[in-house]
Design an enzyme around this catalytic site. Structure first.
Site, PDB file in Angstrom:
ATOM      1  N   SER A 141      -1.615 -44.270   1.133  1.00 14.12           N
ATOM      2  CA  SER A 141      -1.026 -44.840   1.023  1.00 14.12           C
ATOM      3  C   SER A 141       0.422 -43.923   2.092  1.00 14.12           C
ATOM      4  O   SER A 141       0.274 -42.562   2.142  1.00 14.12           O
ATOM      5  CB  SER A 141       0.000 -44.929  -0.294  1.00 14.12           C
ATOM      6  OG  SER A 141       1.598 -45.113  -0.076  1.00 14.12           O
ATOM      7  N   TYR A 154       2.429 -41.487  -8.396  1.00 10.88           N
ATOM      8  CA  TYR A 154       1.543 -42.277  -7.450  1.00 10.88           C
ATOM      9  C   TYR A 154       2.009 -41.452  -5.735  1.00 10.88           C
ATOM     10  O   TYR A 154       0.923 -40.984  -5.384  1.00 10.88           O
ATOM     11  CB  TYR A 154       2.604 -43.599  -7.401  1.00 10.88           C
ATOM     12  CG  TYR A 154       1.343 -44.810  -6.484  1.00 10.88           C
ATOM     13  CD1 TYR A 154       0.129 -44.875  -7.066  1.00 10.88           C
ATOM     14  CD2 TYR A 154       1.843 -45.143  -4.990  1.00 10.88           C
ATOM     15  CE1 TYR A 154      -0.079 -45.854  -5.811  1.00 10.88           C
ATOM     16  CE2 TYR A 154       1.136 -45.636  -4.600  1.00 10.88           C
ATOM     17  CZ  TYR A 154       0.239 -46.184  -4.762  1.00 10.88           C
ATOM     18  OH  TYR A 154      -0.363 -47.677  -3.677  1.00 10.88           O
TER      19      TYR A 154
HETATM   20  N1  LIG Z   1      -0.320 -52.771  -2.465  1.00 15.61           N
HETATM   21  C1  LIG Z   1       0.301 -51.977  -1.637  1.00 15.61           C
HETATM   22  O1  LIG Z   1       0.951 -52.111  -1.293  1.00 15.61           O
HETATM   23  C2  LIG Z   1      -0.293 -50.599  -1.618  1.00 15.61           C
HETATM   24  C3  LIG Z   1      -0.122 -49.513  -1.223  1.00 15.61           C
HETATM   25  C4  LIG Z   1      -1.014 -48.293  -0.057  1.00 15.61           C
HETATM   26  C5  LIG Z   1      -1.866 -48.338  -0.972  1.00 15.61           C
HETATM   27  N2  LIG Z   1      -2.296 -49.192  -1.308  1.00 15.61           N
HETATM   28  C6  LIG Z   1      -4.034 -48.525  -2.711  1.00 15.61           C
HETATM   29  O2  LIG Z   1      -4.473 -49.496  -2.518  1.00 15.61           O
HETATM   30  C7  LIG Z   1      -5.454 -49.241  -3.394  1.00 15.61           C
HETATM   31  C8  LIG Z   1      -5.542 -50.839  -4.162  1.00 15.61           C
HETATM   32  O3  LIG Z   1      -4.778 -51.160  -4.908  1.00 15.61           O
HETATM   33  P1  LIG Z   1      -4.416 -52.998  -4.471  1.00 15.61           P
HETATM   34  O4  LIG Z   1      -3.203 -52.889  -4.585  1.00 15.61           O
HETATM   35  O5  LIG Z   1      -5.622 -53.945  -3.731  1.00 15.61           O
HETATM   36  O6  LIG Z   1      -4.042 -53.033  -5.731  1.00 15.61           O
HETATM   37  P2  LIG Z   1      -5.370 -53.863  -6.945  1.00 15.61           P
HETATM   38  O7  LIG Z   1      -4.690 -53.474  -8.529  1.00 15.61           O
HETATM   39  O8  LIG Z   1      -5.099 -55.945  -6.461  1.00 15.61           O
HETATM   40  O9  LIG Z   1      -6.101 -52.997  -7.005  1.00 15.61           O
HETATM   41  C9  LIG Z   1      -6.609 -52.048  -7.589  1.00 15.61           C
HETATM   42  C10 LIG Z   1      -7.829 -51.934  -8.612  1.00 15.61           C
HETATM   43  O10 LIG Z   1      -8.316 -50.804  -8.619  1.00 15.61           O
HETATM   44  C11 LIG Z   1      -8.699 -51.734  -9.856  1.00 15.61           C
HETATM   45  N3  LIG Z   1      -8.915 -49.747 -11.452  1.00 15.61           N
HETATM   46  C12 LIG Z   1      -8.180 -49.368 -12.083  1.00 15.61           C
HETATM   47  N4  LIG Z   1      -8.316 -48.499 -12.252  1.00 15.61           N
HETATM   48  C13 LIG Z   1      -9.568 -48.588 -12.507  1.00 15.61           C
HETATM   49  C14 LIG Z   1     -10.580 -47.147 -13.375  1.00 15.61           C
HETATM   50  N5  LIG Z   1     -10.110 -46.557 -14.171  1.00 15.61           N
HETATM   51  N6  LIG Z   1     -11.828 -47.315 -12.510  1.00 15.61           N
HETATM   52  C15 LIG Z   1     -12.018 -48.676 -11.856  1.00 15.61           C
HETATM   53  N7  LIG Z   1     -11.541 -49.106 -11.707  1.00 15.61           N
HETATM   54  C16 LIG Z   1     -10.033 -49.254 -10.915  1.00 15.61           C
HETATM   55  C17 LIG Z   1      -8.620 -52.314 -10.689  1.00 15.61           C
HETATM   56  O11 LIG Z   1      -8.992 -53.338 -11.403  1.00 15.61           O
HETATM   57  C18 LIG Z   1      -7.928 -53.434  -9.691  1.00 15.61           C
HETATM   58  O12 LIG Z   1      -8.786 -54.445  -9.263  1.00 15.61           O
HETATM   59  C19 LIG Z   1      -4.404 -48.783  -4.674  1.00 15.61           C
HETATM   60  O13 LIG Z   1      -5.613 -47.603  -4.393  1.00 15.61           O
HETATM   61  C20 LIG Z   1      -3.169 -48.497  -4.043  1.00 15.61           C
HETATM   62  O14 LIG Z   1      -2.835 -47.626  -4.780  1.00 15.61           O
HETATM   63  C21 LIG Z   1      -1.243 -50.261  -2.293  1.00 15.61           C
END
Ligand SMILES: NC(=O)c1ccc[n+]([C@@H]2O[C@H](COP(=O)([O-])OP(=O)(O)OC[C@H]3O[C@@H](n4cnc5c(N)ncnc54)[C@H](O)[C@@H]3O)[C@@H](O)[C@H]2O)c1
Length: 280
Positions: A141, A154
């Site tokens: 991130s 986080y």
């Molecule tokens: N959305 C943002 O603004 C953003 C920005 C930077 C980084 N990220 C990172 O991107 C990645 C994906 O996030 P996203 O935004 O698509 O959110 P999201 O919630 O749509 O995707 C995350 C997925 O991880 C799954 N998950 C959570 N705990 C779990 C576990 N214990 N075992 C297996 N699966 C699990 C959830 O069910 C979900 O489907 C994450 O690592 C997040 O930190 C997101």
């Protein structure tokens, strides 16, 4: 990895916004993809949308080493050995450093850091043994480089993950396995709602994030998915999808370097081999 045709990818958190966008672009490039997620029904729905021949759903709790082994066996039985490992599952939790419940700290670190460690321990030995071209991408991130208040659990986990990816890149130098550290800014996904759902029961209903931390106004995940696949194709280590942060990160680095003026012991020098630049 220039050619994705026939390649097999596993995406942890593959039922999520960014994970499923990466899957879509990998499939468009010719790969077949396993969406591994704790929410199996959501993963199955997305796999069906992506096309039965191209995507499968497998259950996975990234915090559980045995669950990773079961997922690997399921993917190998249905698709074959994994060439592209995307460690993408992640959760967020809001609160000041001294206010966040200890169990919430443990949970965020178990998912965001230990989940990535389990991913690598489960798949990397096989990838190395096969000796073929492969790639590992870590979903970090921008907060790894530009942290902010109330998101310490986080952002510190993402900073550790960026460091983890950097060490991995060094350790895989000279092999056919590339590494990428993906550092997006805000992406429009259900991250907060999914994280709330994923929380252990004792942590349900924790501190709500302030309204300005909503991801609803972020970049569409499709752009991030495309950038990740392009970065794998180019074997790029750093993947930045939001250039808005360049000035503040440059200013943070300048501040750091300006504080590095003179050695505390002018007669001591670090060994030269410690001073090699980080992987490019
Ligand atoms: N959305 C943002 O603004 C953003 C920005 C930077 C980084 N990220 C990172 O991107 C990645 C994906 O996030 P996203 O935004 O698509 O959110 P999201 O919630 O749509 O995707 C995350 C997925 O991880 C799954 N998950 C959570 N705990 C779990 C576990 N214990 N075992 C297996 N699966 C699990 C959830 O069910 C979900 O489907 C994450 O690592 C997040 O930190 C997101």
């Amino acid at each position: 990895m220039k050619d994705f045709e026939g390649r097999i990818a596993l995406i942890s958190g593959g039922a999520g916004g960014i994970g499923s966008a990466i899957a879509r672009h990998l499939i468009a490039a010719g790969a077949r993809v396993a969406l591994a997620d704790r929410d199996l029904p959501r993963a199955e729905r997305i796999a069906a949308d992506l096309g039965a021949g191209s995507a499968i759903a497998v259950p996975l709790d990234v915090t559980d080493a045995d669950s990773w082994i079961t997922a690997r066996e399921a993917v190998e039985a249905q698709l074959g050995p994994v060439d592209v490992l995307i460690s993408n599952a992640g959760v967020a939790y809001t609160g000041a450093l001294d206010a966040i419940d200890l169990d919430a700290w443990r949970w965020v670190y178990e998912v965001n850091i230990m989940g990535a460690l389990h991913a690598v321990r489960t798949f990397l030995p096989g990838m190395k043994a096969r000796g073929q071209e492969g790639h590992v991408a870590m979903m970090c991130s921008i907060t790894a480089l530009h942290p902010f208040a109330t998101q310490g659990a986080y952002t510190t986990s993402k900073a550790a993950l960026l460091n983890f990816a950097t060490v991995l890149k060094q350790e895989l130098a000279g092999t056919a396995i590339g590494v990428s550290a993906v550092c997006p800014g805000i992406v429009s996904t259900d991250l907060r709602a999914n994280a709330e759902d994923a929380r252990p029961n004792a942590l349900k209903g924790g501190i709500r994030p302030p309204a300005q931390l909503s991801t609803s106004q972020g970049m569409a995940p499709d752009h991030v998915g495309r950038a990740v696949v392009e970065a794998i194709a180019a074997d790029a280590f750093f993947v930045f999808t939001h250039d808005d942060y360049a000035d503040s990160i440059r200013s943070d680095r300048d501040l750091m370097l300006s504080a590095m003026q003179g050695s505390a012991d002018p007669d001591y020098r670090e060994p030269a081999h410690f001073l090699t630049p980080l992987p490019r």
